[in-house]
Write a protein that holds these residues in place. Sequence first.
Motif, short mmCIF file in Angstrom:
data_model
loop_
_atom_site.label_atom_id
_atom_site.label_comp_id
_atom_site.label_asym_id
_atom_site.label_seq_id
_atom_site.Cartn_x
_atom_site.Cartn_y
_atom_site.Cartn_z
N SER A 43 -1.03 -4.04 -2.51
CA SER A 43 0.01 -4.48 -1.59
C SER A 43 0.00 -3.60 -0.34
O SER A 43 0.30 -2.40 -0.42
CB SER A 43 1.38 -4.41 -2.26
OG SER A 43 2.42 -4.46 -1.31
N LEU A 44 -0.32 -4.19 0.81
CA LEU A 44 -0.33 -3.41 2.04
C LEU A 44 1.07 -2.88 2.37
O LEU A 44 1.21 -1.79 2.92
CB LEU A 44 -0.88 -4.23 3.20
CG LEU A 44 -2.38 -4.52 3.14
CD1 LEU A 44 -2.80 -5.37 4.32
CD2 LEU A 44 -3.18 -3.23 3.10
N ALA A 45 2.10 -3.62 2.00
CA ALA A 45 3.47 -3.15 2.23
C ALA A 45 3.76 -1.90 1.40
O ALA A 45 4.38 -0.95 1.88
CB ALA A 45 4.47 -4.25 1.90
N ASP A 49 4.57 1.79 2.89
CA ASP A 49 5.78 2.49 2.45
C ASP A 49 5.43 3.87 1.91
O ASP A 49 6.07 4.87 2.24
CB ASP A 49 6.52 1.66 1.40
CG ASP A 49 7.81 2.31 0.97
OD1 ASP A 49 8.64 2.64 1.85
OD2 ASP A 49 8.00 2.47 -0.25
N PHE A 50 4.40 3.93 1.09
CA PHE A 50 3.95 5.21 0.52
C PHE A 50 3.51 6.15 1.64
O PHE A 50 3.87 7.33 1.65
CB PHE A 50 2.80 4.98 -0.46
CG PHE A 50 2.23 6.24 -1.04
CD1 PHE A 50 2.87 6.90 -2.06
CD2 PHE A 50 1.05 6.77 -0.55
CE1 PHE A 50 2.35 8.07 -2.60
CE2 PHE A 50 0.51 7.93 -1.08
CZ PHE A 50 1.17 8.58 -2.11
N ALA A 51 2.74 5.65 2.59
CA ALA A 51 2.26 6.48 3.70
C ALA A 51 3.44 7.02 4.51
O ALA A 51 3.43 8.19 4.92
CB ALA A 51 1.33 5.67 4.60
N GLN A 52 4.45 6.20 4.70
CA GLN A 52 5.63 6.66 5.44
C GLN A 52 6.35 7.77 4.68
O GLN A 52 6.74 8.78 5.25
CB GLN A 52 6.58 5.50 5.70
CG GLN A 52 7.78 5.88 6.54
CD GLN A 52 8.64 4.68 6.88
OE1 GLN A 52 8.41 3.57 6.41
NE2 GLN A 52 9.64 4.90 7.70
N ARG A 53 6.50 7.59 3.36
CA ARG A 53 7.15 8.63 2.54
C ARG A 53 6.34 9.92 2.56
O ARG A 53 6.89 11.01 2.67
CB ARG A 53 7.34 8.14 1.11
CG ARG A 53 8.50 7.16 0.98
CD ARG A 53 8.66 6.69 -0.44
NE ARG A 53 7.65 5.65 -0.67
CZ ARG A 53 7.04 5.44 -1.81
NH1 ARG A 53 7.28 6.16 -2.87
NH2 ARG A 53 6.15 4.47 -1.92
#
Length: 81
Positions: A43-45, A49-53
Amino acid sequence: MAKAGAEVVLAGRDDRKGASAIEKISREVPDAKTSYQYLDLASLASVADFAQRMGARQSLDLLINNAGVMALPAGKPRRMA
């Protein structure tokens, strides 16, 4: 890595397995700095989200990726040309 004092972030798509892995590390290294983050690479979303965290952290010194392939169909090995 936890034994060496590193902060270890485990990522995966199975929260139960993630919690189990954290518990195992904590038993072996009682003062380990560990956490689990949800990440579904399909899931690209989820990846965004993980990259942002992770981007909210001070720094990331090392990234280790592990991908496995299971239940491949039977077949003959191909010869490389």
